[in-house]
Design an enzyme around this catalytic site. Sequence first.
Site, PDB file in Angstrom:
ATOM      1  N   HIS A  57       0.835  -1.203   0.000  1.00  0.00           N
ATOM      2  CA  HIS A  57       0.000   0.000   0.000  1.00  0.00           C
ATOM      3  C   HIS A  57       0.873   1.257   0.000  1.00  0.00           C
ATOM      4  CE1 HIS A  57      -2.903   3.041   1.184  1.00  0.00           C
ATOM      5  NE2 HIS A  57      -2.250   3.245   2.315  1.00  0.00           N
ATOM      6  N   HIS A  81       3.954   7.174   5.006  1.00  0.00           N
ATOM      7  CA  HIS A  81       2.769   7.900   5.486  1.00  0.00           C
ATOM      8  C   HIS A  81       1.984   7.183   6.585  1.00  0.00           C
ATOM      9  CE1 HIS A  81       0.278   5.492   2.648  1.00  0.00           C
ATOM     10  NE2 HIS A  81      -0.708   5.770   3.475  1.00  0.00           N
ATOM     11  N   GLU A  85       0.743   6.452  12.316  1.00  0.00           N
ATOM     12  CA  GLU A  85      -0.587   6.060  12.752  1.00  0.00           C
ATOM     13  C   GLU A  85      -0.682   4.554  12.979  1.00  0.00           C
ATOM     14  OE1 GLU A  85      -3.726   7.142  10.148  1.00  0.00           O
ATOM     15  OE2 GLU A  85      -5.260   6.967  11.702  1.00  0.00           O
ATOM     16  N   ASP A  86      -0.194   3.794  12.024  1.00  0.00           N
ATOM     17  CA  ASP A  86      -0.365   2.343  12.126  1.00  0.00           C
ATOM     18  C   ASP A  86       0.848   1.628  12.691  1.00  0.00           C
ATOM     19  OD1 ASP A  86      -2.942   2.417  11.033  1.00  0.00           O
ATOM     20  OD2 ASP A  86      -2.087   2.621   9.029  1.00  0.00           O
ATOM     21  N   ASP A 148      -3.117   8.225  -1.214  1.00  0.00           N
ATOM     22  CA  ASP A 148      -3.451   7.196  -0.230  1.00  0.00           C
ATOM     23  C   ASP A 148      -4.900   6.744  -0.437  1.00  0.00           C
ATOM     24  OD1 ASP A 148      -3.490   5.706   2.231  1.00  0.00           O
ATOM     25  OD2 ASP A 148      -4.350   7.460   3.238  1.00  0.00           O
ATOM     26  N   ASP A 268     -22.743  13.449 -26.195  1.00  0.00           N
ATOM     27  CA  ASP A 268     -21.365  13.913 -26.221  1.00  0.00           C
ATOM     28  C   ASP A 268     -20.424  12.906 -25.583  1.00  0.00           C
ATOM     29  OD1 ASP A 268     -21.770  16.383 -23.626  1.00  0.00           O
ATOM     30  OD2 ASP A 268     -22.587  14.412 -23.919  1.00  0.00           O
TER      31      ASP A 268
HETATM   32 MN    MN Z   1      -2.579   4.701   3.996  1.00  0.00          MN
END
Ligand code: MN
Length: 718
Positions: A57, A81, A85-86, A148, A268
């Site tokens: 990812h 990134h 957080e993770d 992301d 169109d």
């Molecule tokens: Mn992410």
Amino acid sequence: MTGKEEGRSDIGIEDLISRILGYNPNSDVEMIRRAYSFAEETHRGRMRNSGDPYITHCLATAEILAELEMDDLTISAAILHDTMEDGGVRKEEIEERFGAKIAELVDGVTVIGSLGLRTEWERQVEEWRKMLLAMAKDVRVILIKLADRLHNMRTLQYLEEDKRRRIAQETLDIYAPLAGRLGIWRLKWELEDLAFRYLKPKEYYELARRVASKRREREEYVERVKEMVREKLREAGISAEVQGRAKHLFSIYQKMLRQGRDFDEIHDLIGIRILTEEESTCYTILSLVHSLWIPIPGTLDDYIARPKGNNYRSLHTTVIGPAGRPLEVQIRTYEMHRDAETGIAAHWRYKERGRKGEDEKRIAWLRQLLEWLRELKNPREFMESLKDDIIPDRVYVFTPKGEIKELPVGSTPIDFAYAVHTEIGHRCVAAKVNGAMVPLRYELKNGDIVEIITSPHSRGPSRDWLKIVKTARARTKIRQWFRMMEYEENVARGREALEKELSRVGMSLAALQKEGKLDLAAGELGFKEVDDLFAAIGFQEISARQVLTKIVPVEEIRVGRRERKGSGPGVRVDGLDCLSVRLARCCSPIPYDKIVGIVTKVKGITIHRDICPNARVAWARKVDAEWNPVDGEYYDVIIEADAYDRAKLLENILNAISDTRTTIKEARAKALGNGITVSRFTISVRDDKQLQEVMAKIKRVRGVTDVRRYIPGEAKAT
Ligand code: MN
């Protein structure tokens, strides 16, 4: 859509690096490798829902940014990134290893976190605030966040259903519009199509199937068109590149909804783009295109002279191409094209660091937002501007106590009244906006403070309100009221309408009633009694025509009609037994304009003025039609007036129209900025004679230079 749609990106760090070296030979490859091993180690053992290692990812996010040719800092921060957080890594650690700038970017992305669903207003303001504050520090934070999100959308199929929907909705509400506002069309389109696929899977796959089924035919057509343009360019000695242009599914879908048309009528689908070096050549090419094919009036947009808010620049025109098919043409320089694809991201592209001018303009909008953000003491104003800019299809208005109401664009004070309380809606007699009285048909604008004036003596809602309200809630409540209050009256009205409809096909209501056919029809349509059926017709829940087709077998209608002609609202169409004739809204024909009928697949026959471009492009499906107006019938028509700006201009014109006892349904004026104001009115007239009278009267208003019927162009798209 791309081949990466299924989201299983198999790129490794070496693929990423070779791509980066492709556009930036001096890239700090060593730093990117270090970011990779750090992230890989941090996430080791964690898996995505797809079953891939988590690091895929991070790499995919970086890859999307590499496609936008972003600088090393952005790429490295993208790889890292999710480490805070993770992975539980502290900002200081990232700063130590990779420097303050990258740490700040990663921290920024982390702060945004999940935005959550757009439910209540305050919460949403809060989310936007967070996002904009992060952007204020460095716009690259948002670019990483968008990349992301894009990869998460590409791998959405691995999540559970309700999570999928929530994320898709948020993408459509916030991220896609933001990408659009930042001018990064490439991301916007893919985000939209992916969100569309998960929010409306049925519609998405049906549309995808239909687009695919016409692909070959379309490609041949585009090839032919491209060759014709190239030939013309060669003759004129102009060097330019001609490209075909695929529309993305979501924009087709939106257009179908907006114009209420079927897929086959959305013509169109076909567009080409012509790219050249010089700005001035764009205009030369435009005139060449217009010499090849007839332009459709009202479709020319010069976004070079007047760029859009996000600094999008291009010439747009729609012409009647080979075989009478409308063809959308975009003409721009290579530079404008690259800007349009990558938008604000261009500011941080490796090659173009230091390229200021254009980007300054592009981020002026952002700056302005950030200015507002600083004055957050007035969140209302902030929200107004933001909504106006990013989510254009809602308006936010206020009660006198400062409570906010969210309504669709085009809503009126009546919609507002019903949004506050049903009783307030029913008793509404007048409205004040920002302290001044306005007509009930007034179109609410962002930030309006709306005060509803009610009266205990009010006799309840007016039937006309049904024509001007925009919200389903108001419409339902008004109908309910009529259903309750005016049952008897509706029964009579409905009976009369059905009688009239039956007599058109030579049948009598009394006879049918005797034969028990009405009871039968009422039962079949789910009504207890015939009176209930009449009442339903009376308050327009069901049309007399719908009831007719229920009562009388279609063959009988045909027999009954053999002597007559297919007819509709005051129009006769030769040679066709057709129950459905309607007047086109685009060119709003009135008696005794020259008209033609156009046979449409879904709607029967539509009557256009014979000069209407929408009719012209469908000439092959033309049938003859003539006027046969019924007494007391009125027709909406749109007129435009040019005038020199001055005080009370609109008021004077409105008075002039009122003097002729003509109903004005809508009025709006727009200053062009060159001292000229264009006003547009929708009025109701019996016929062209009355219209001429109105136009002559307007013409005599001081300052007015021209008065004309409005002729539509096609809806514009970028
Ligand atoms: Mn992410």
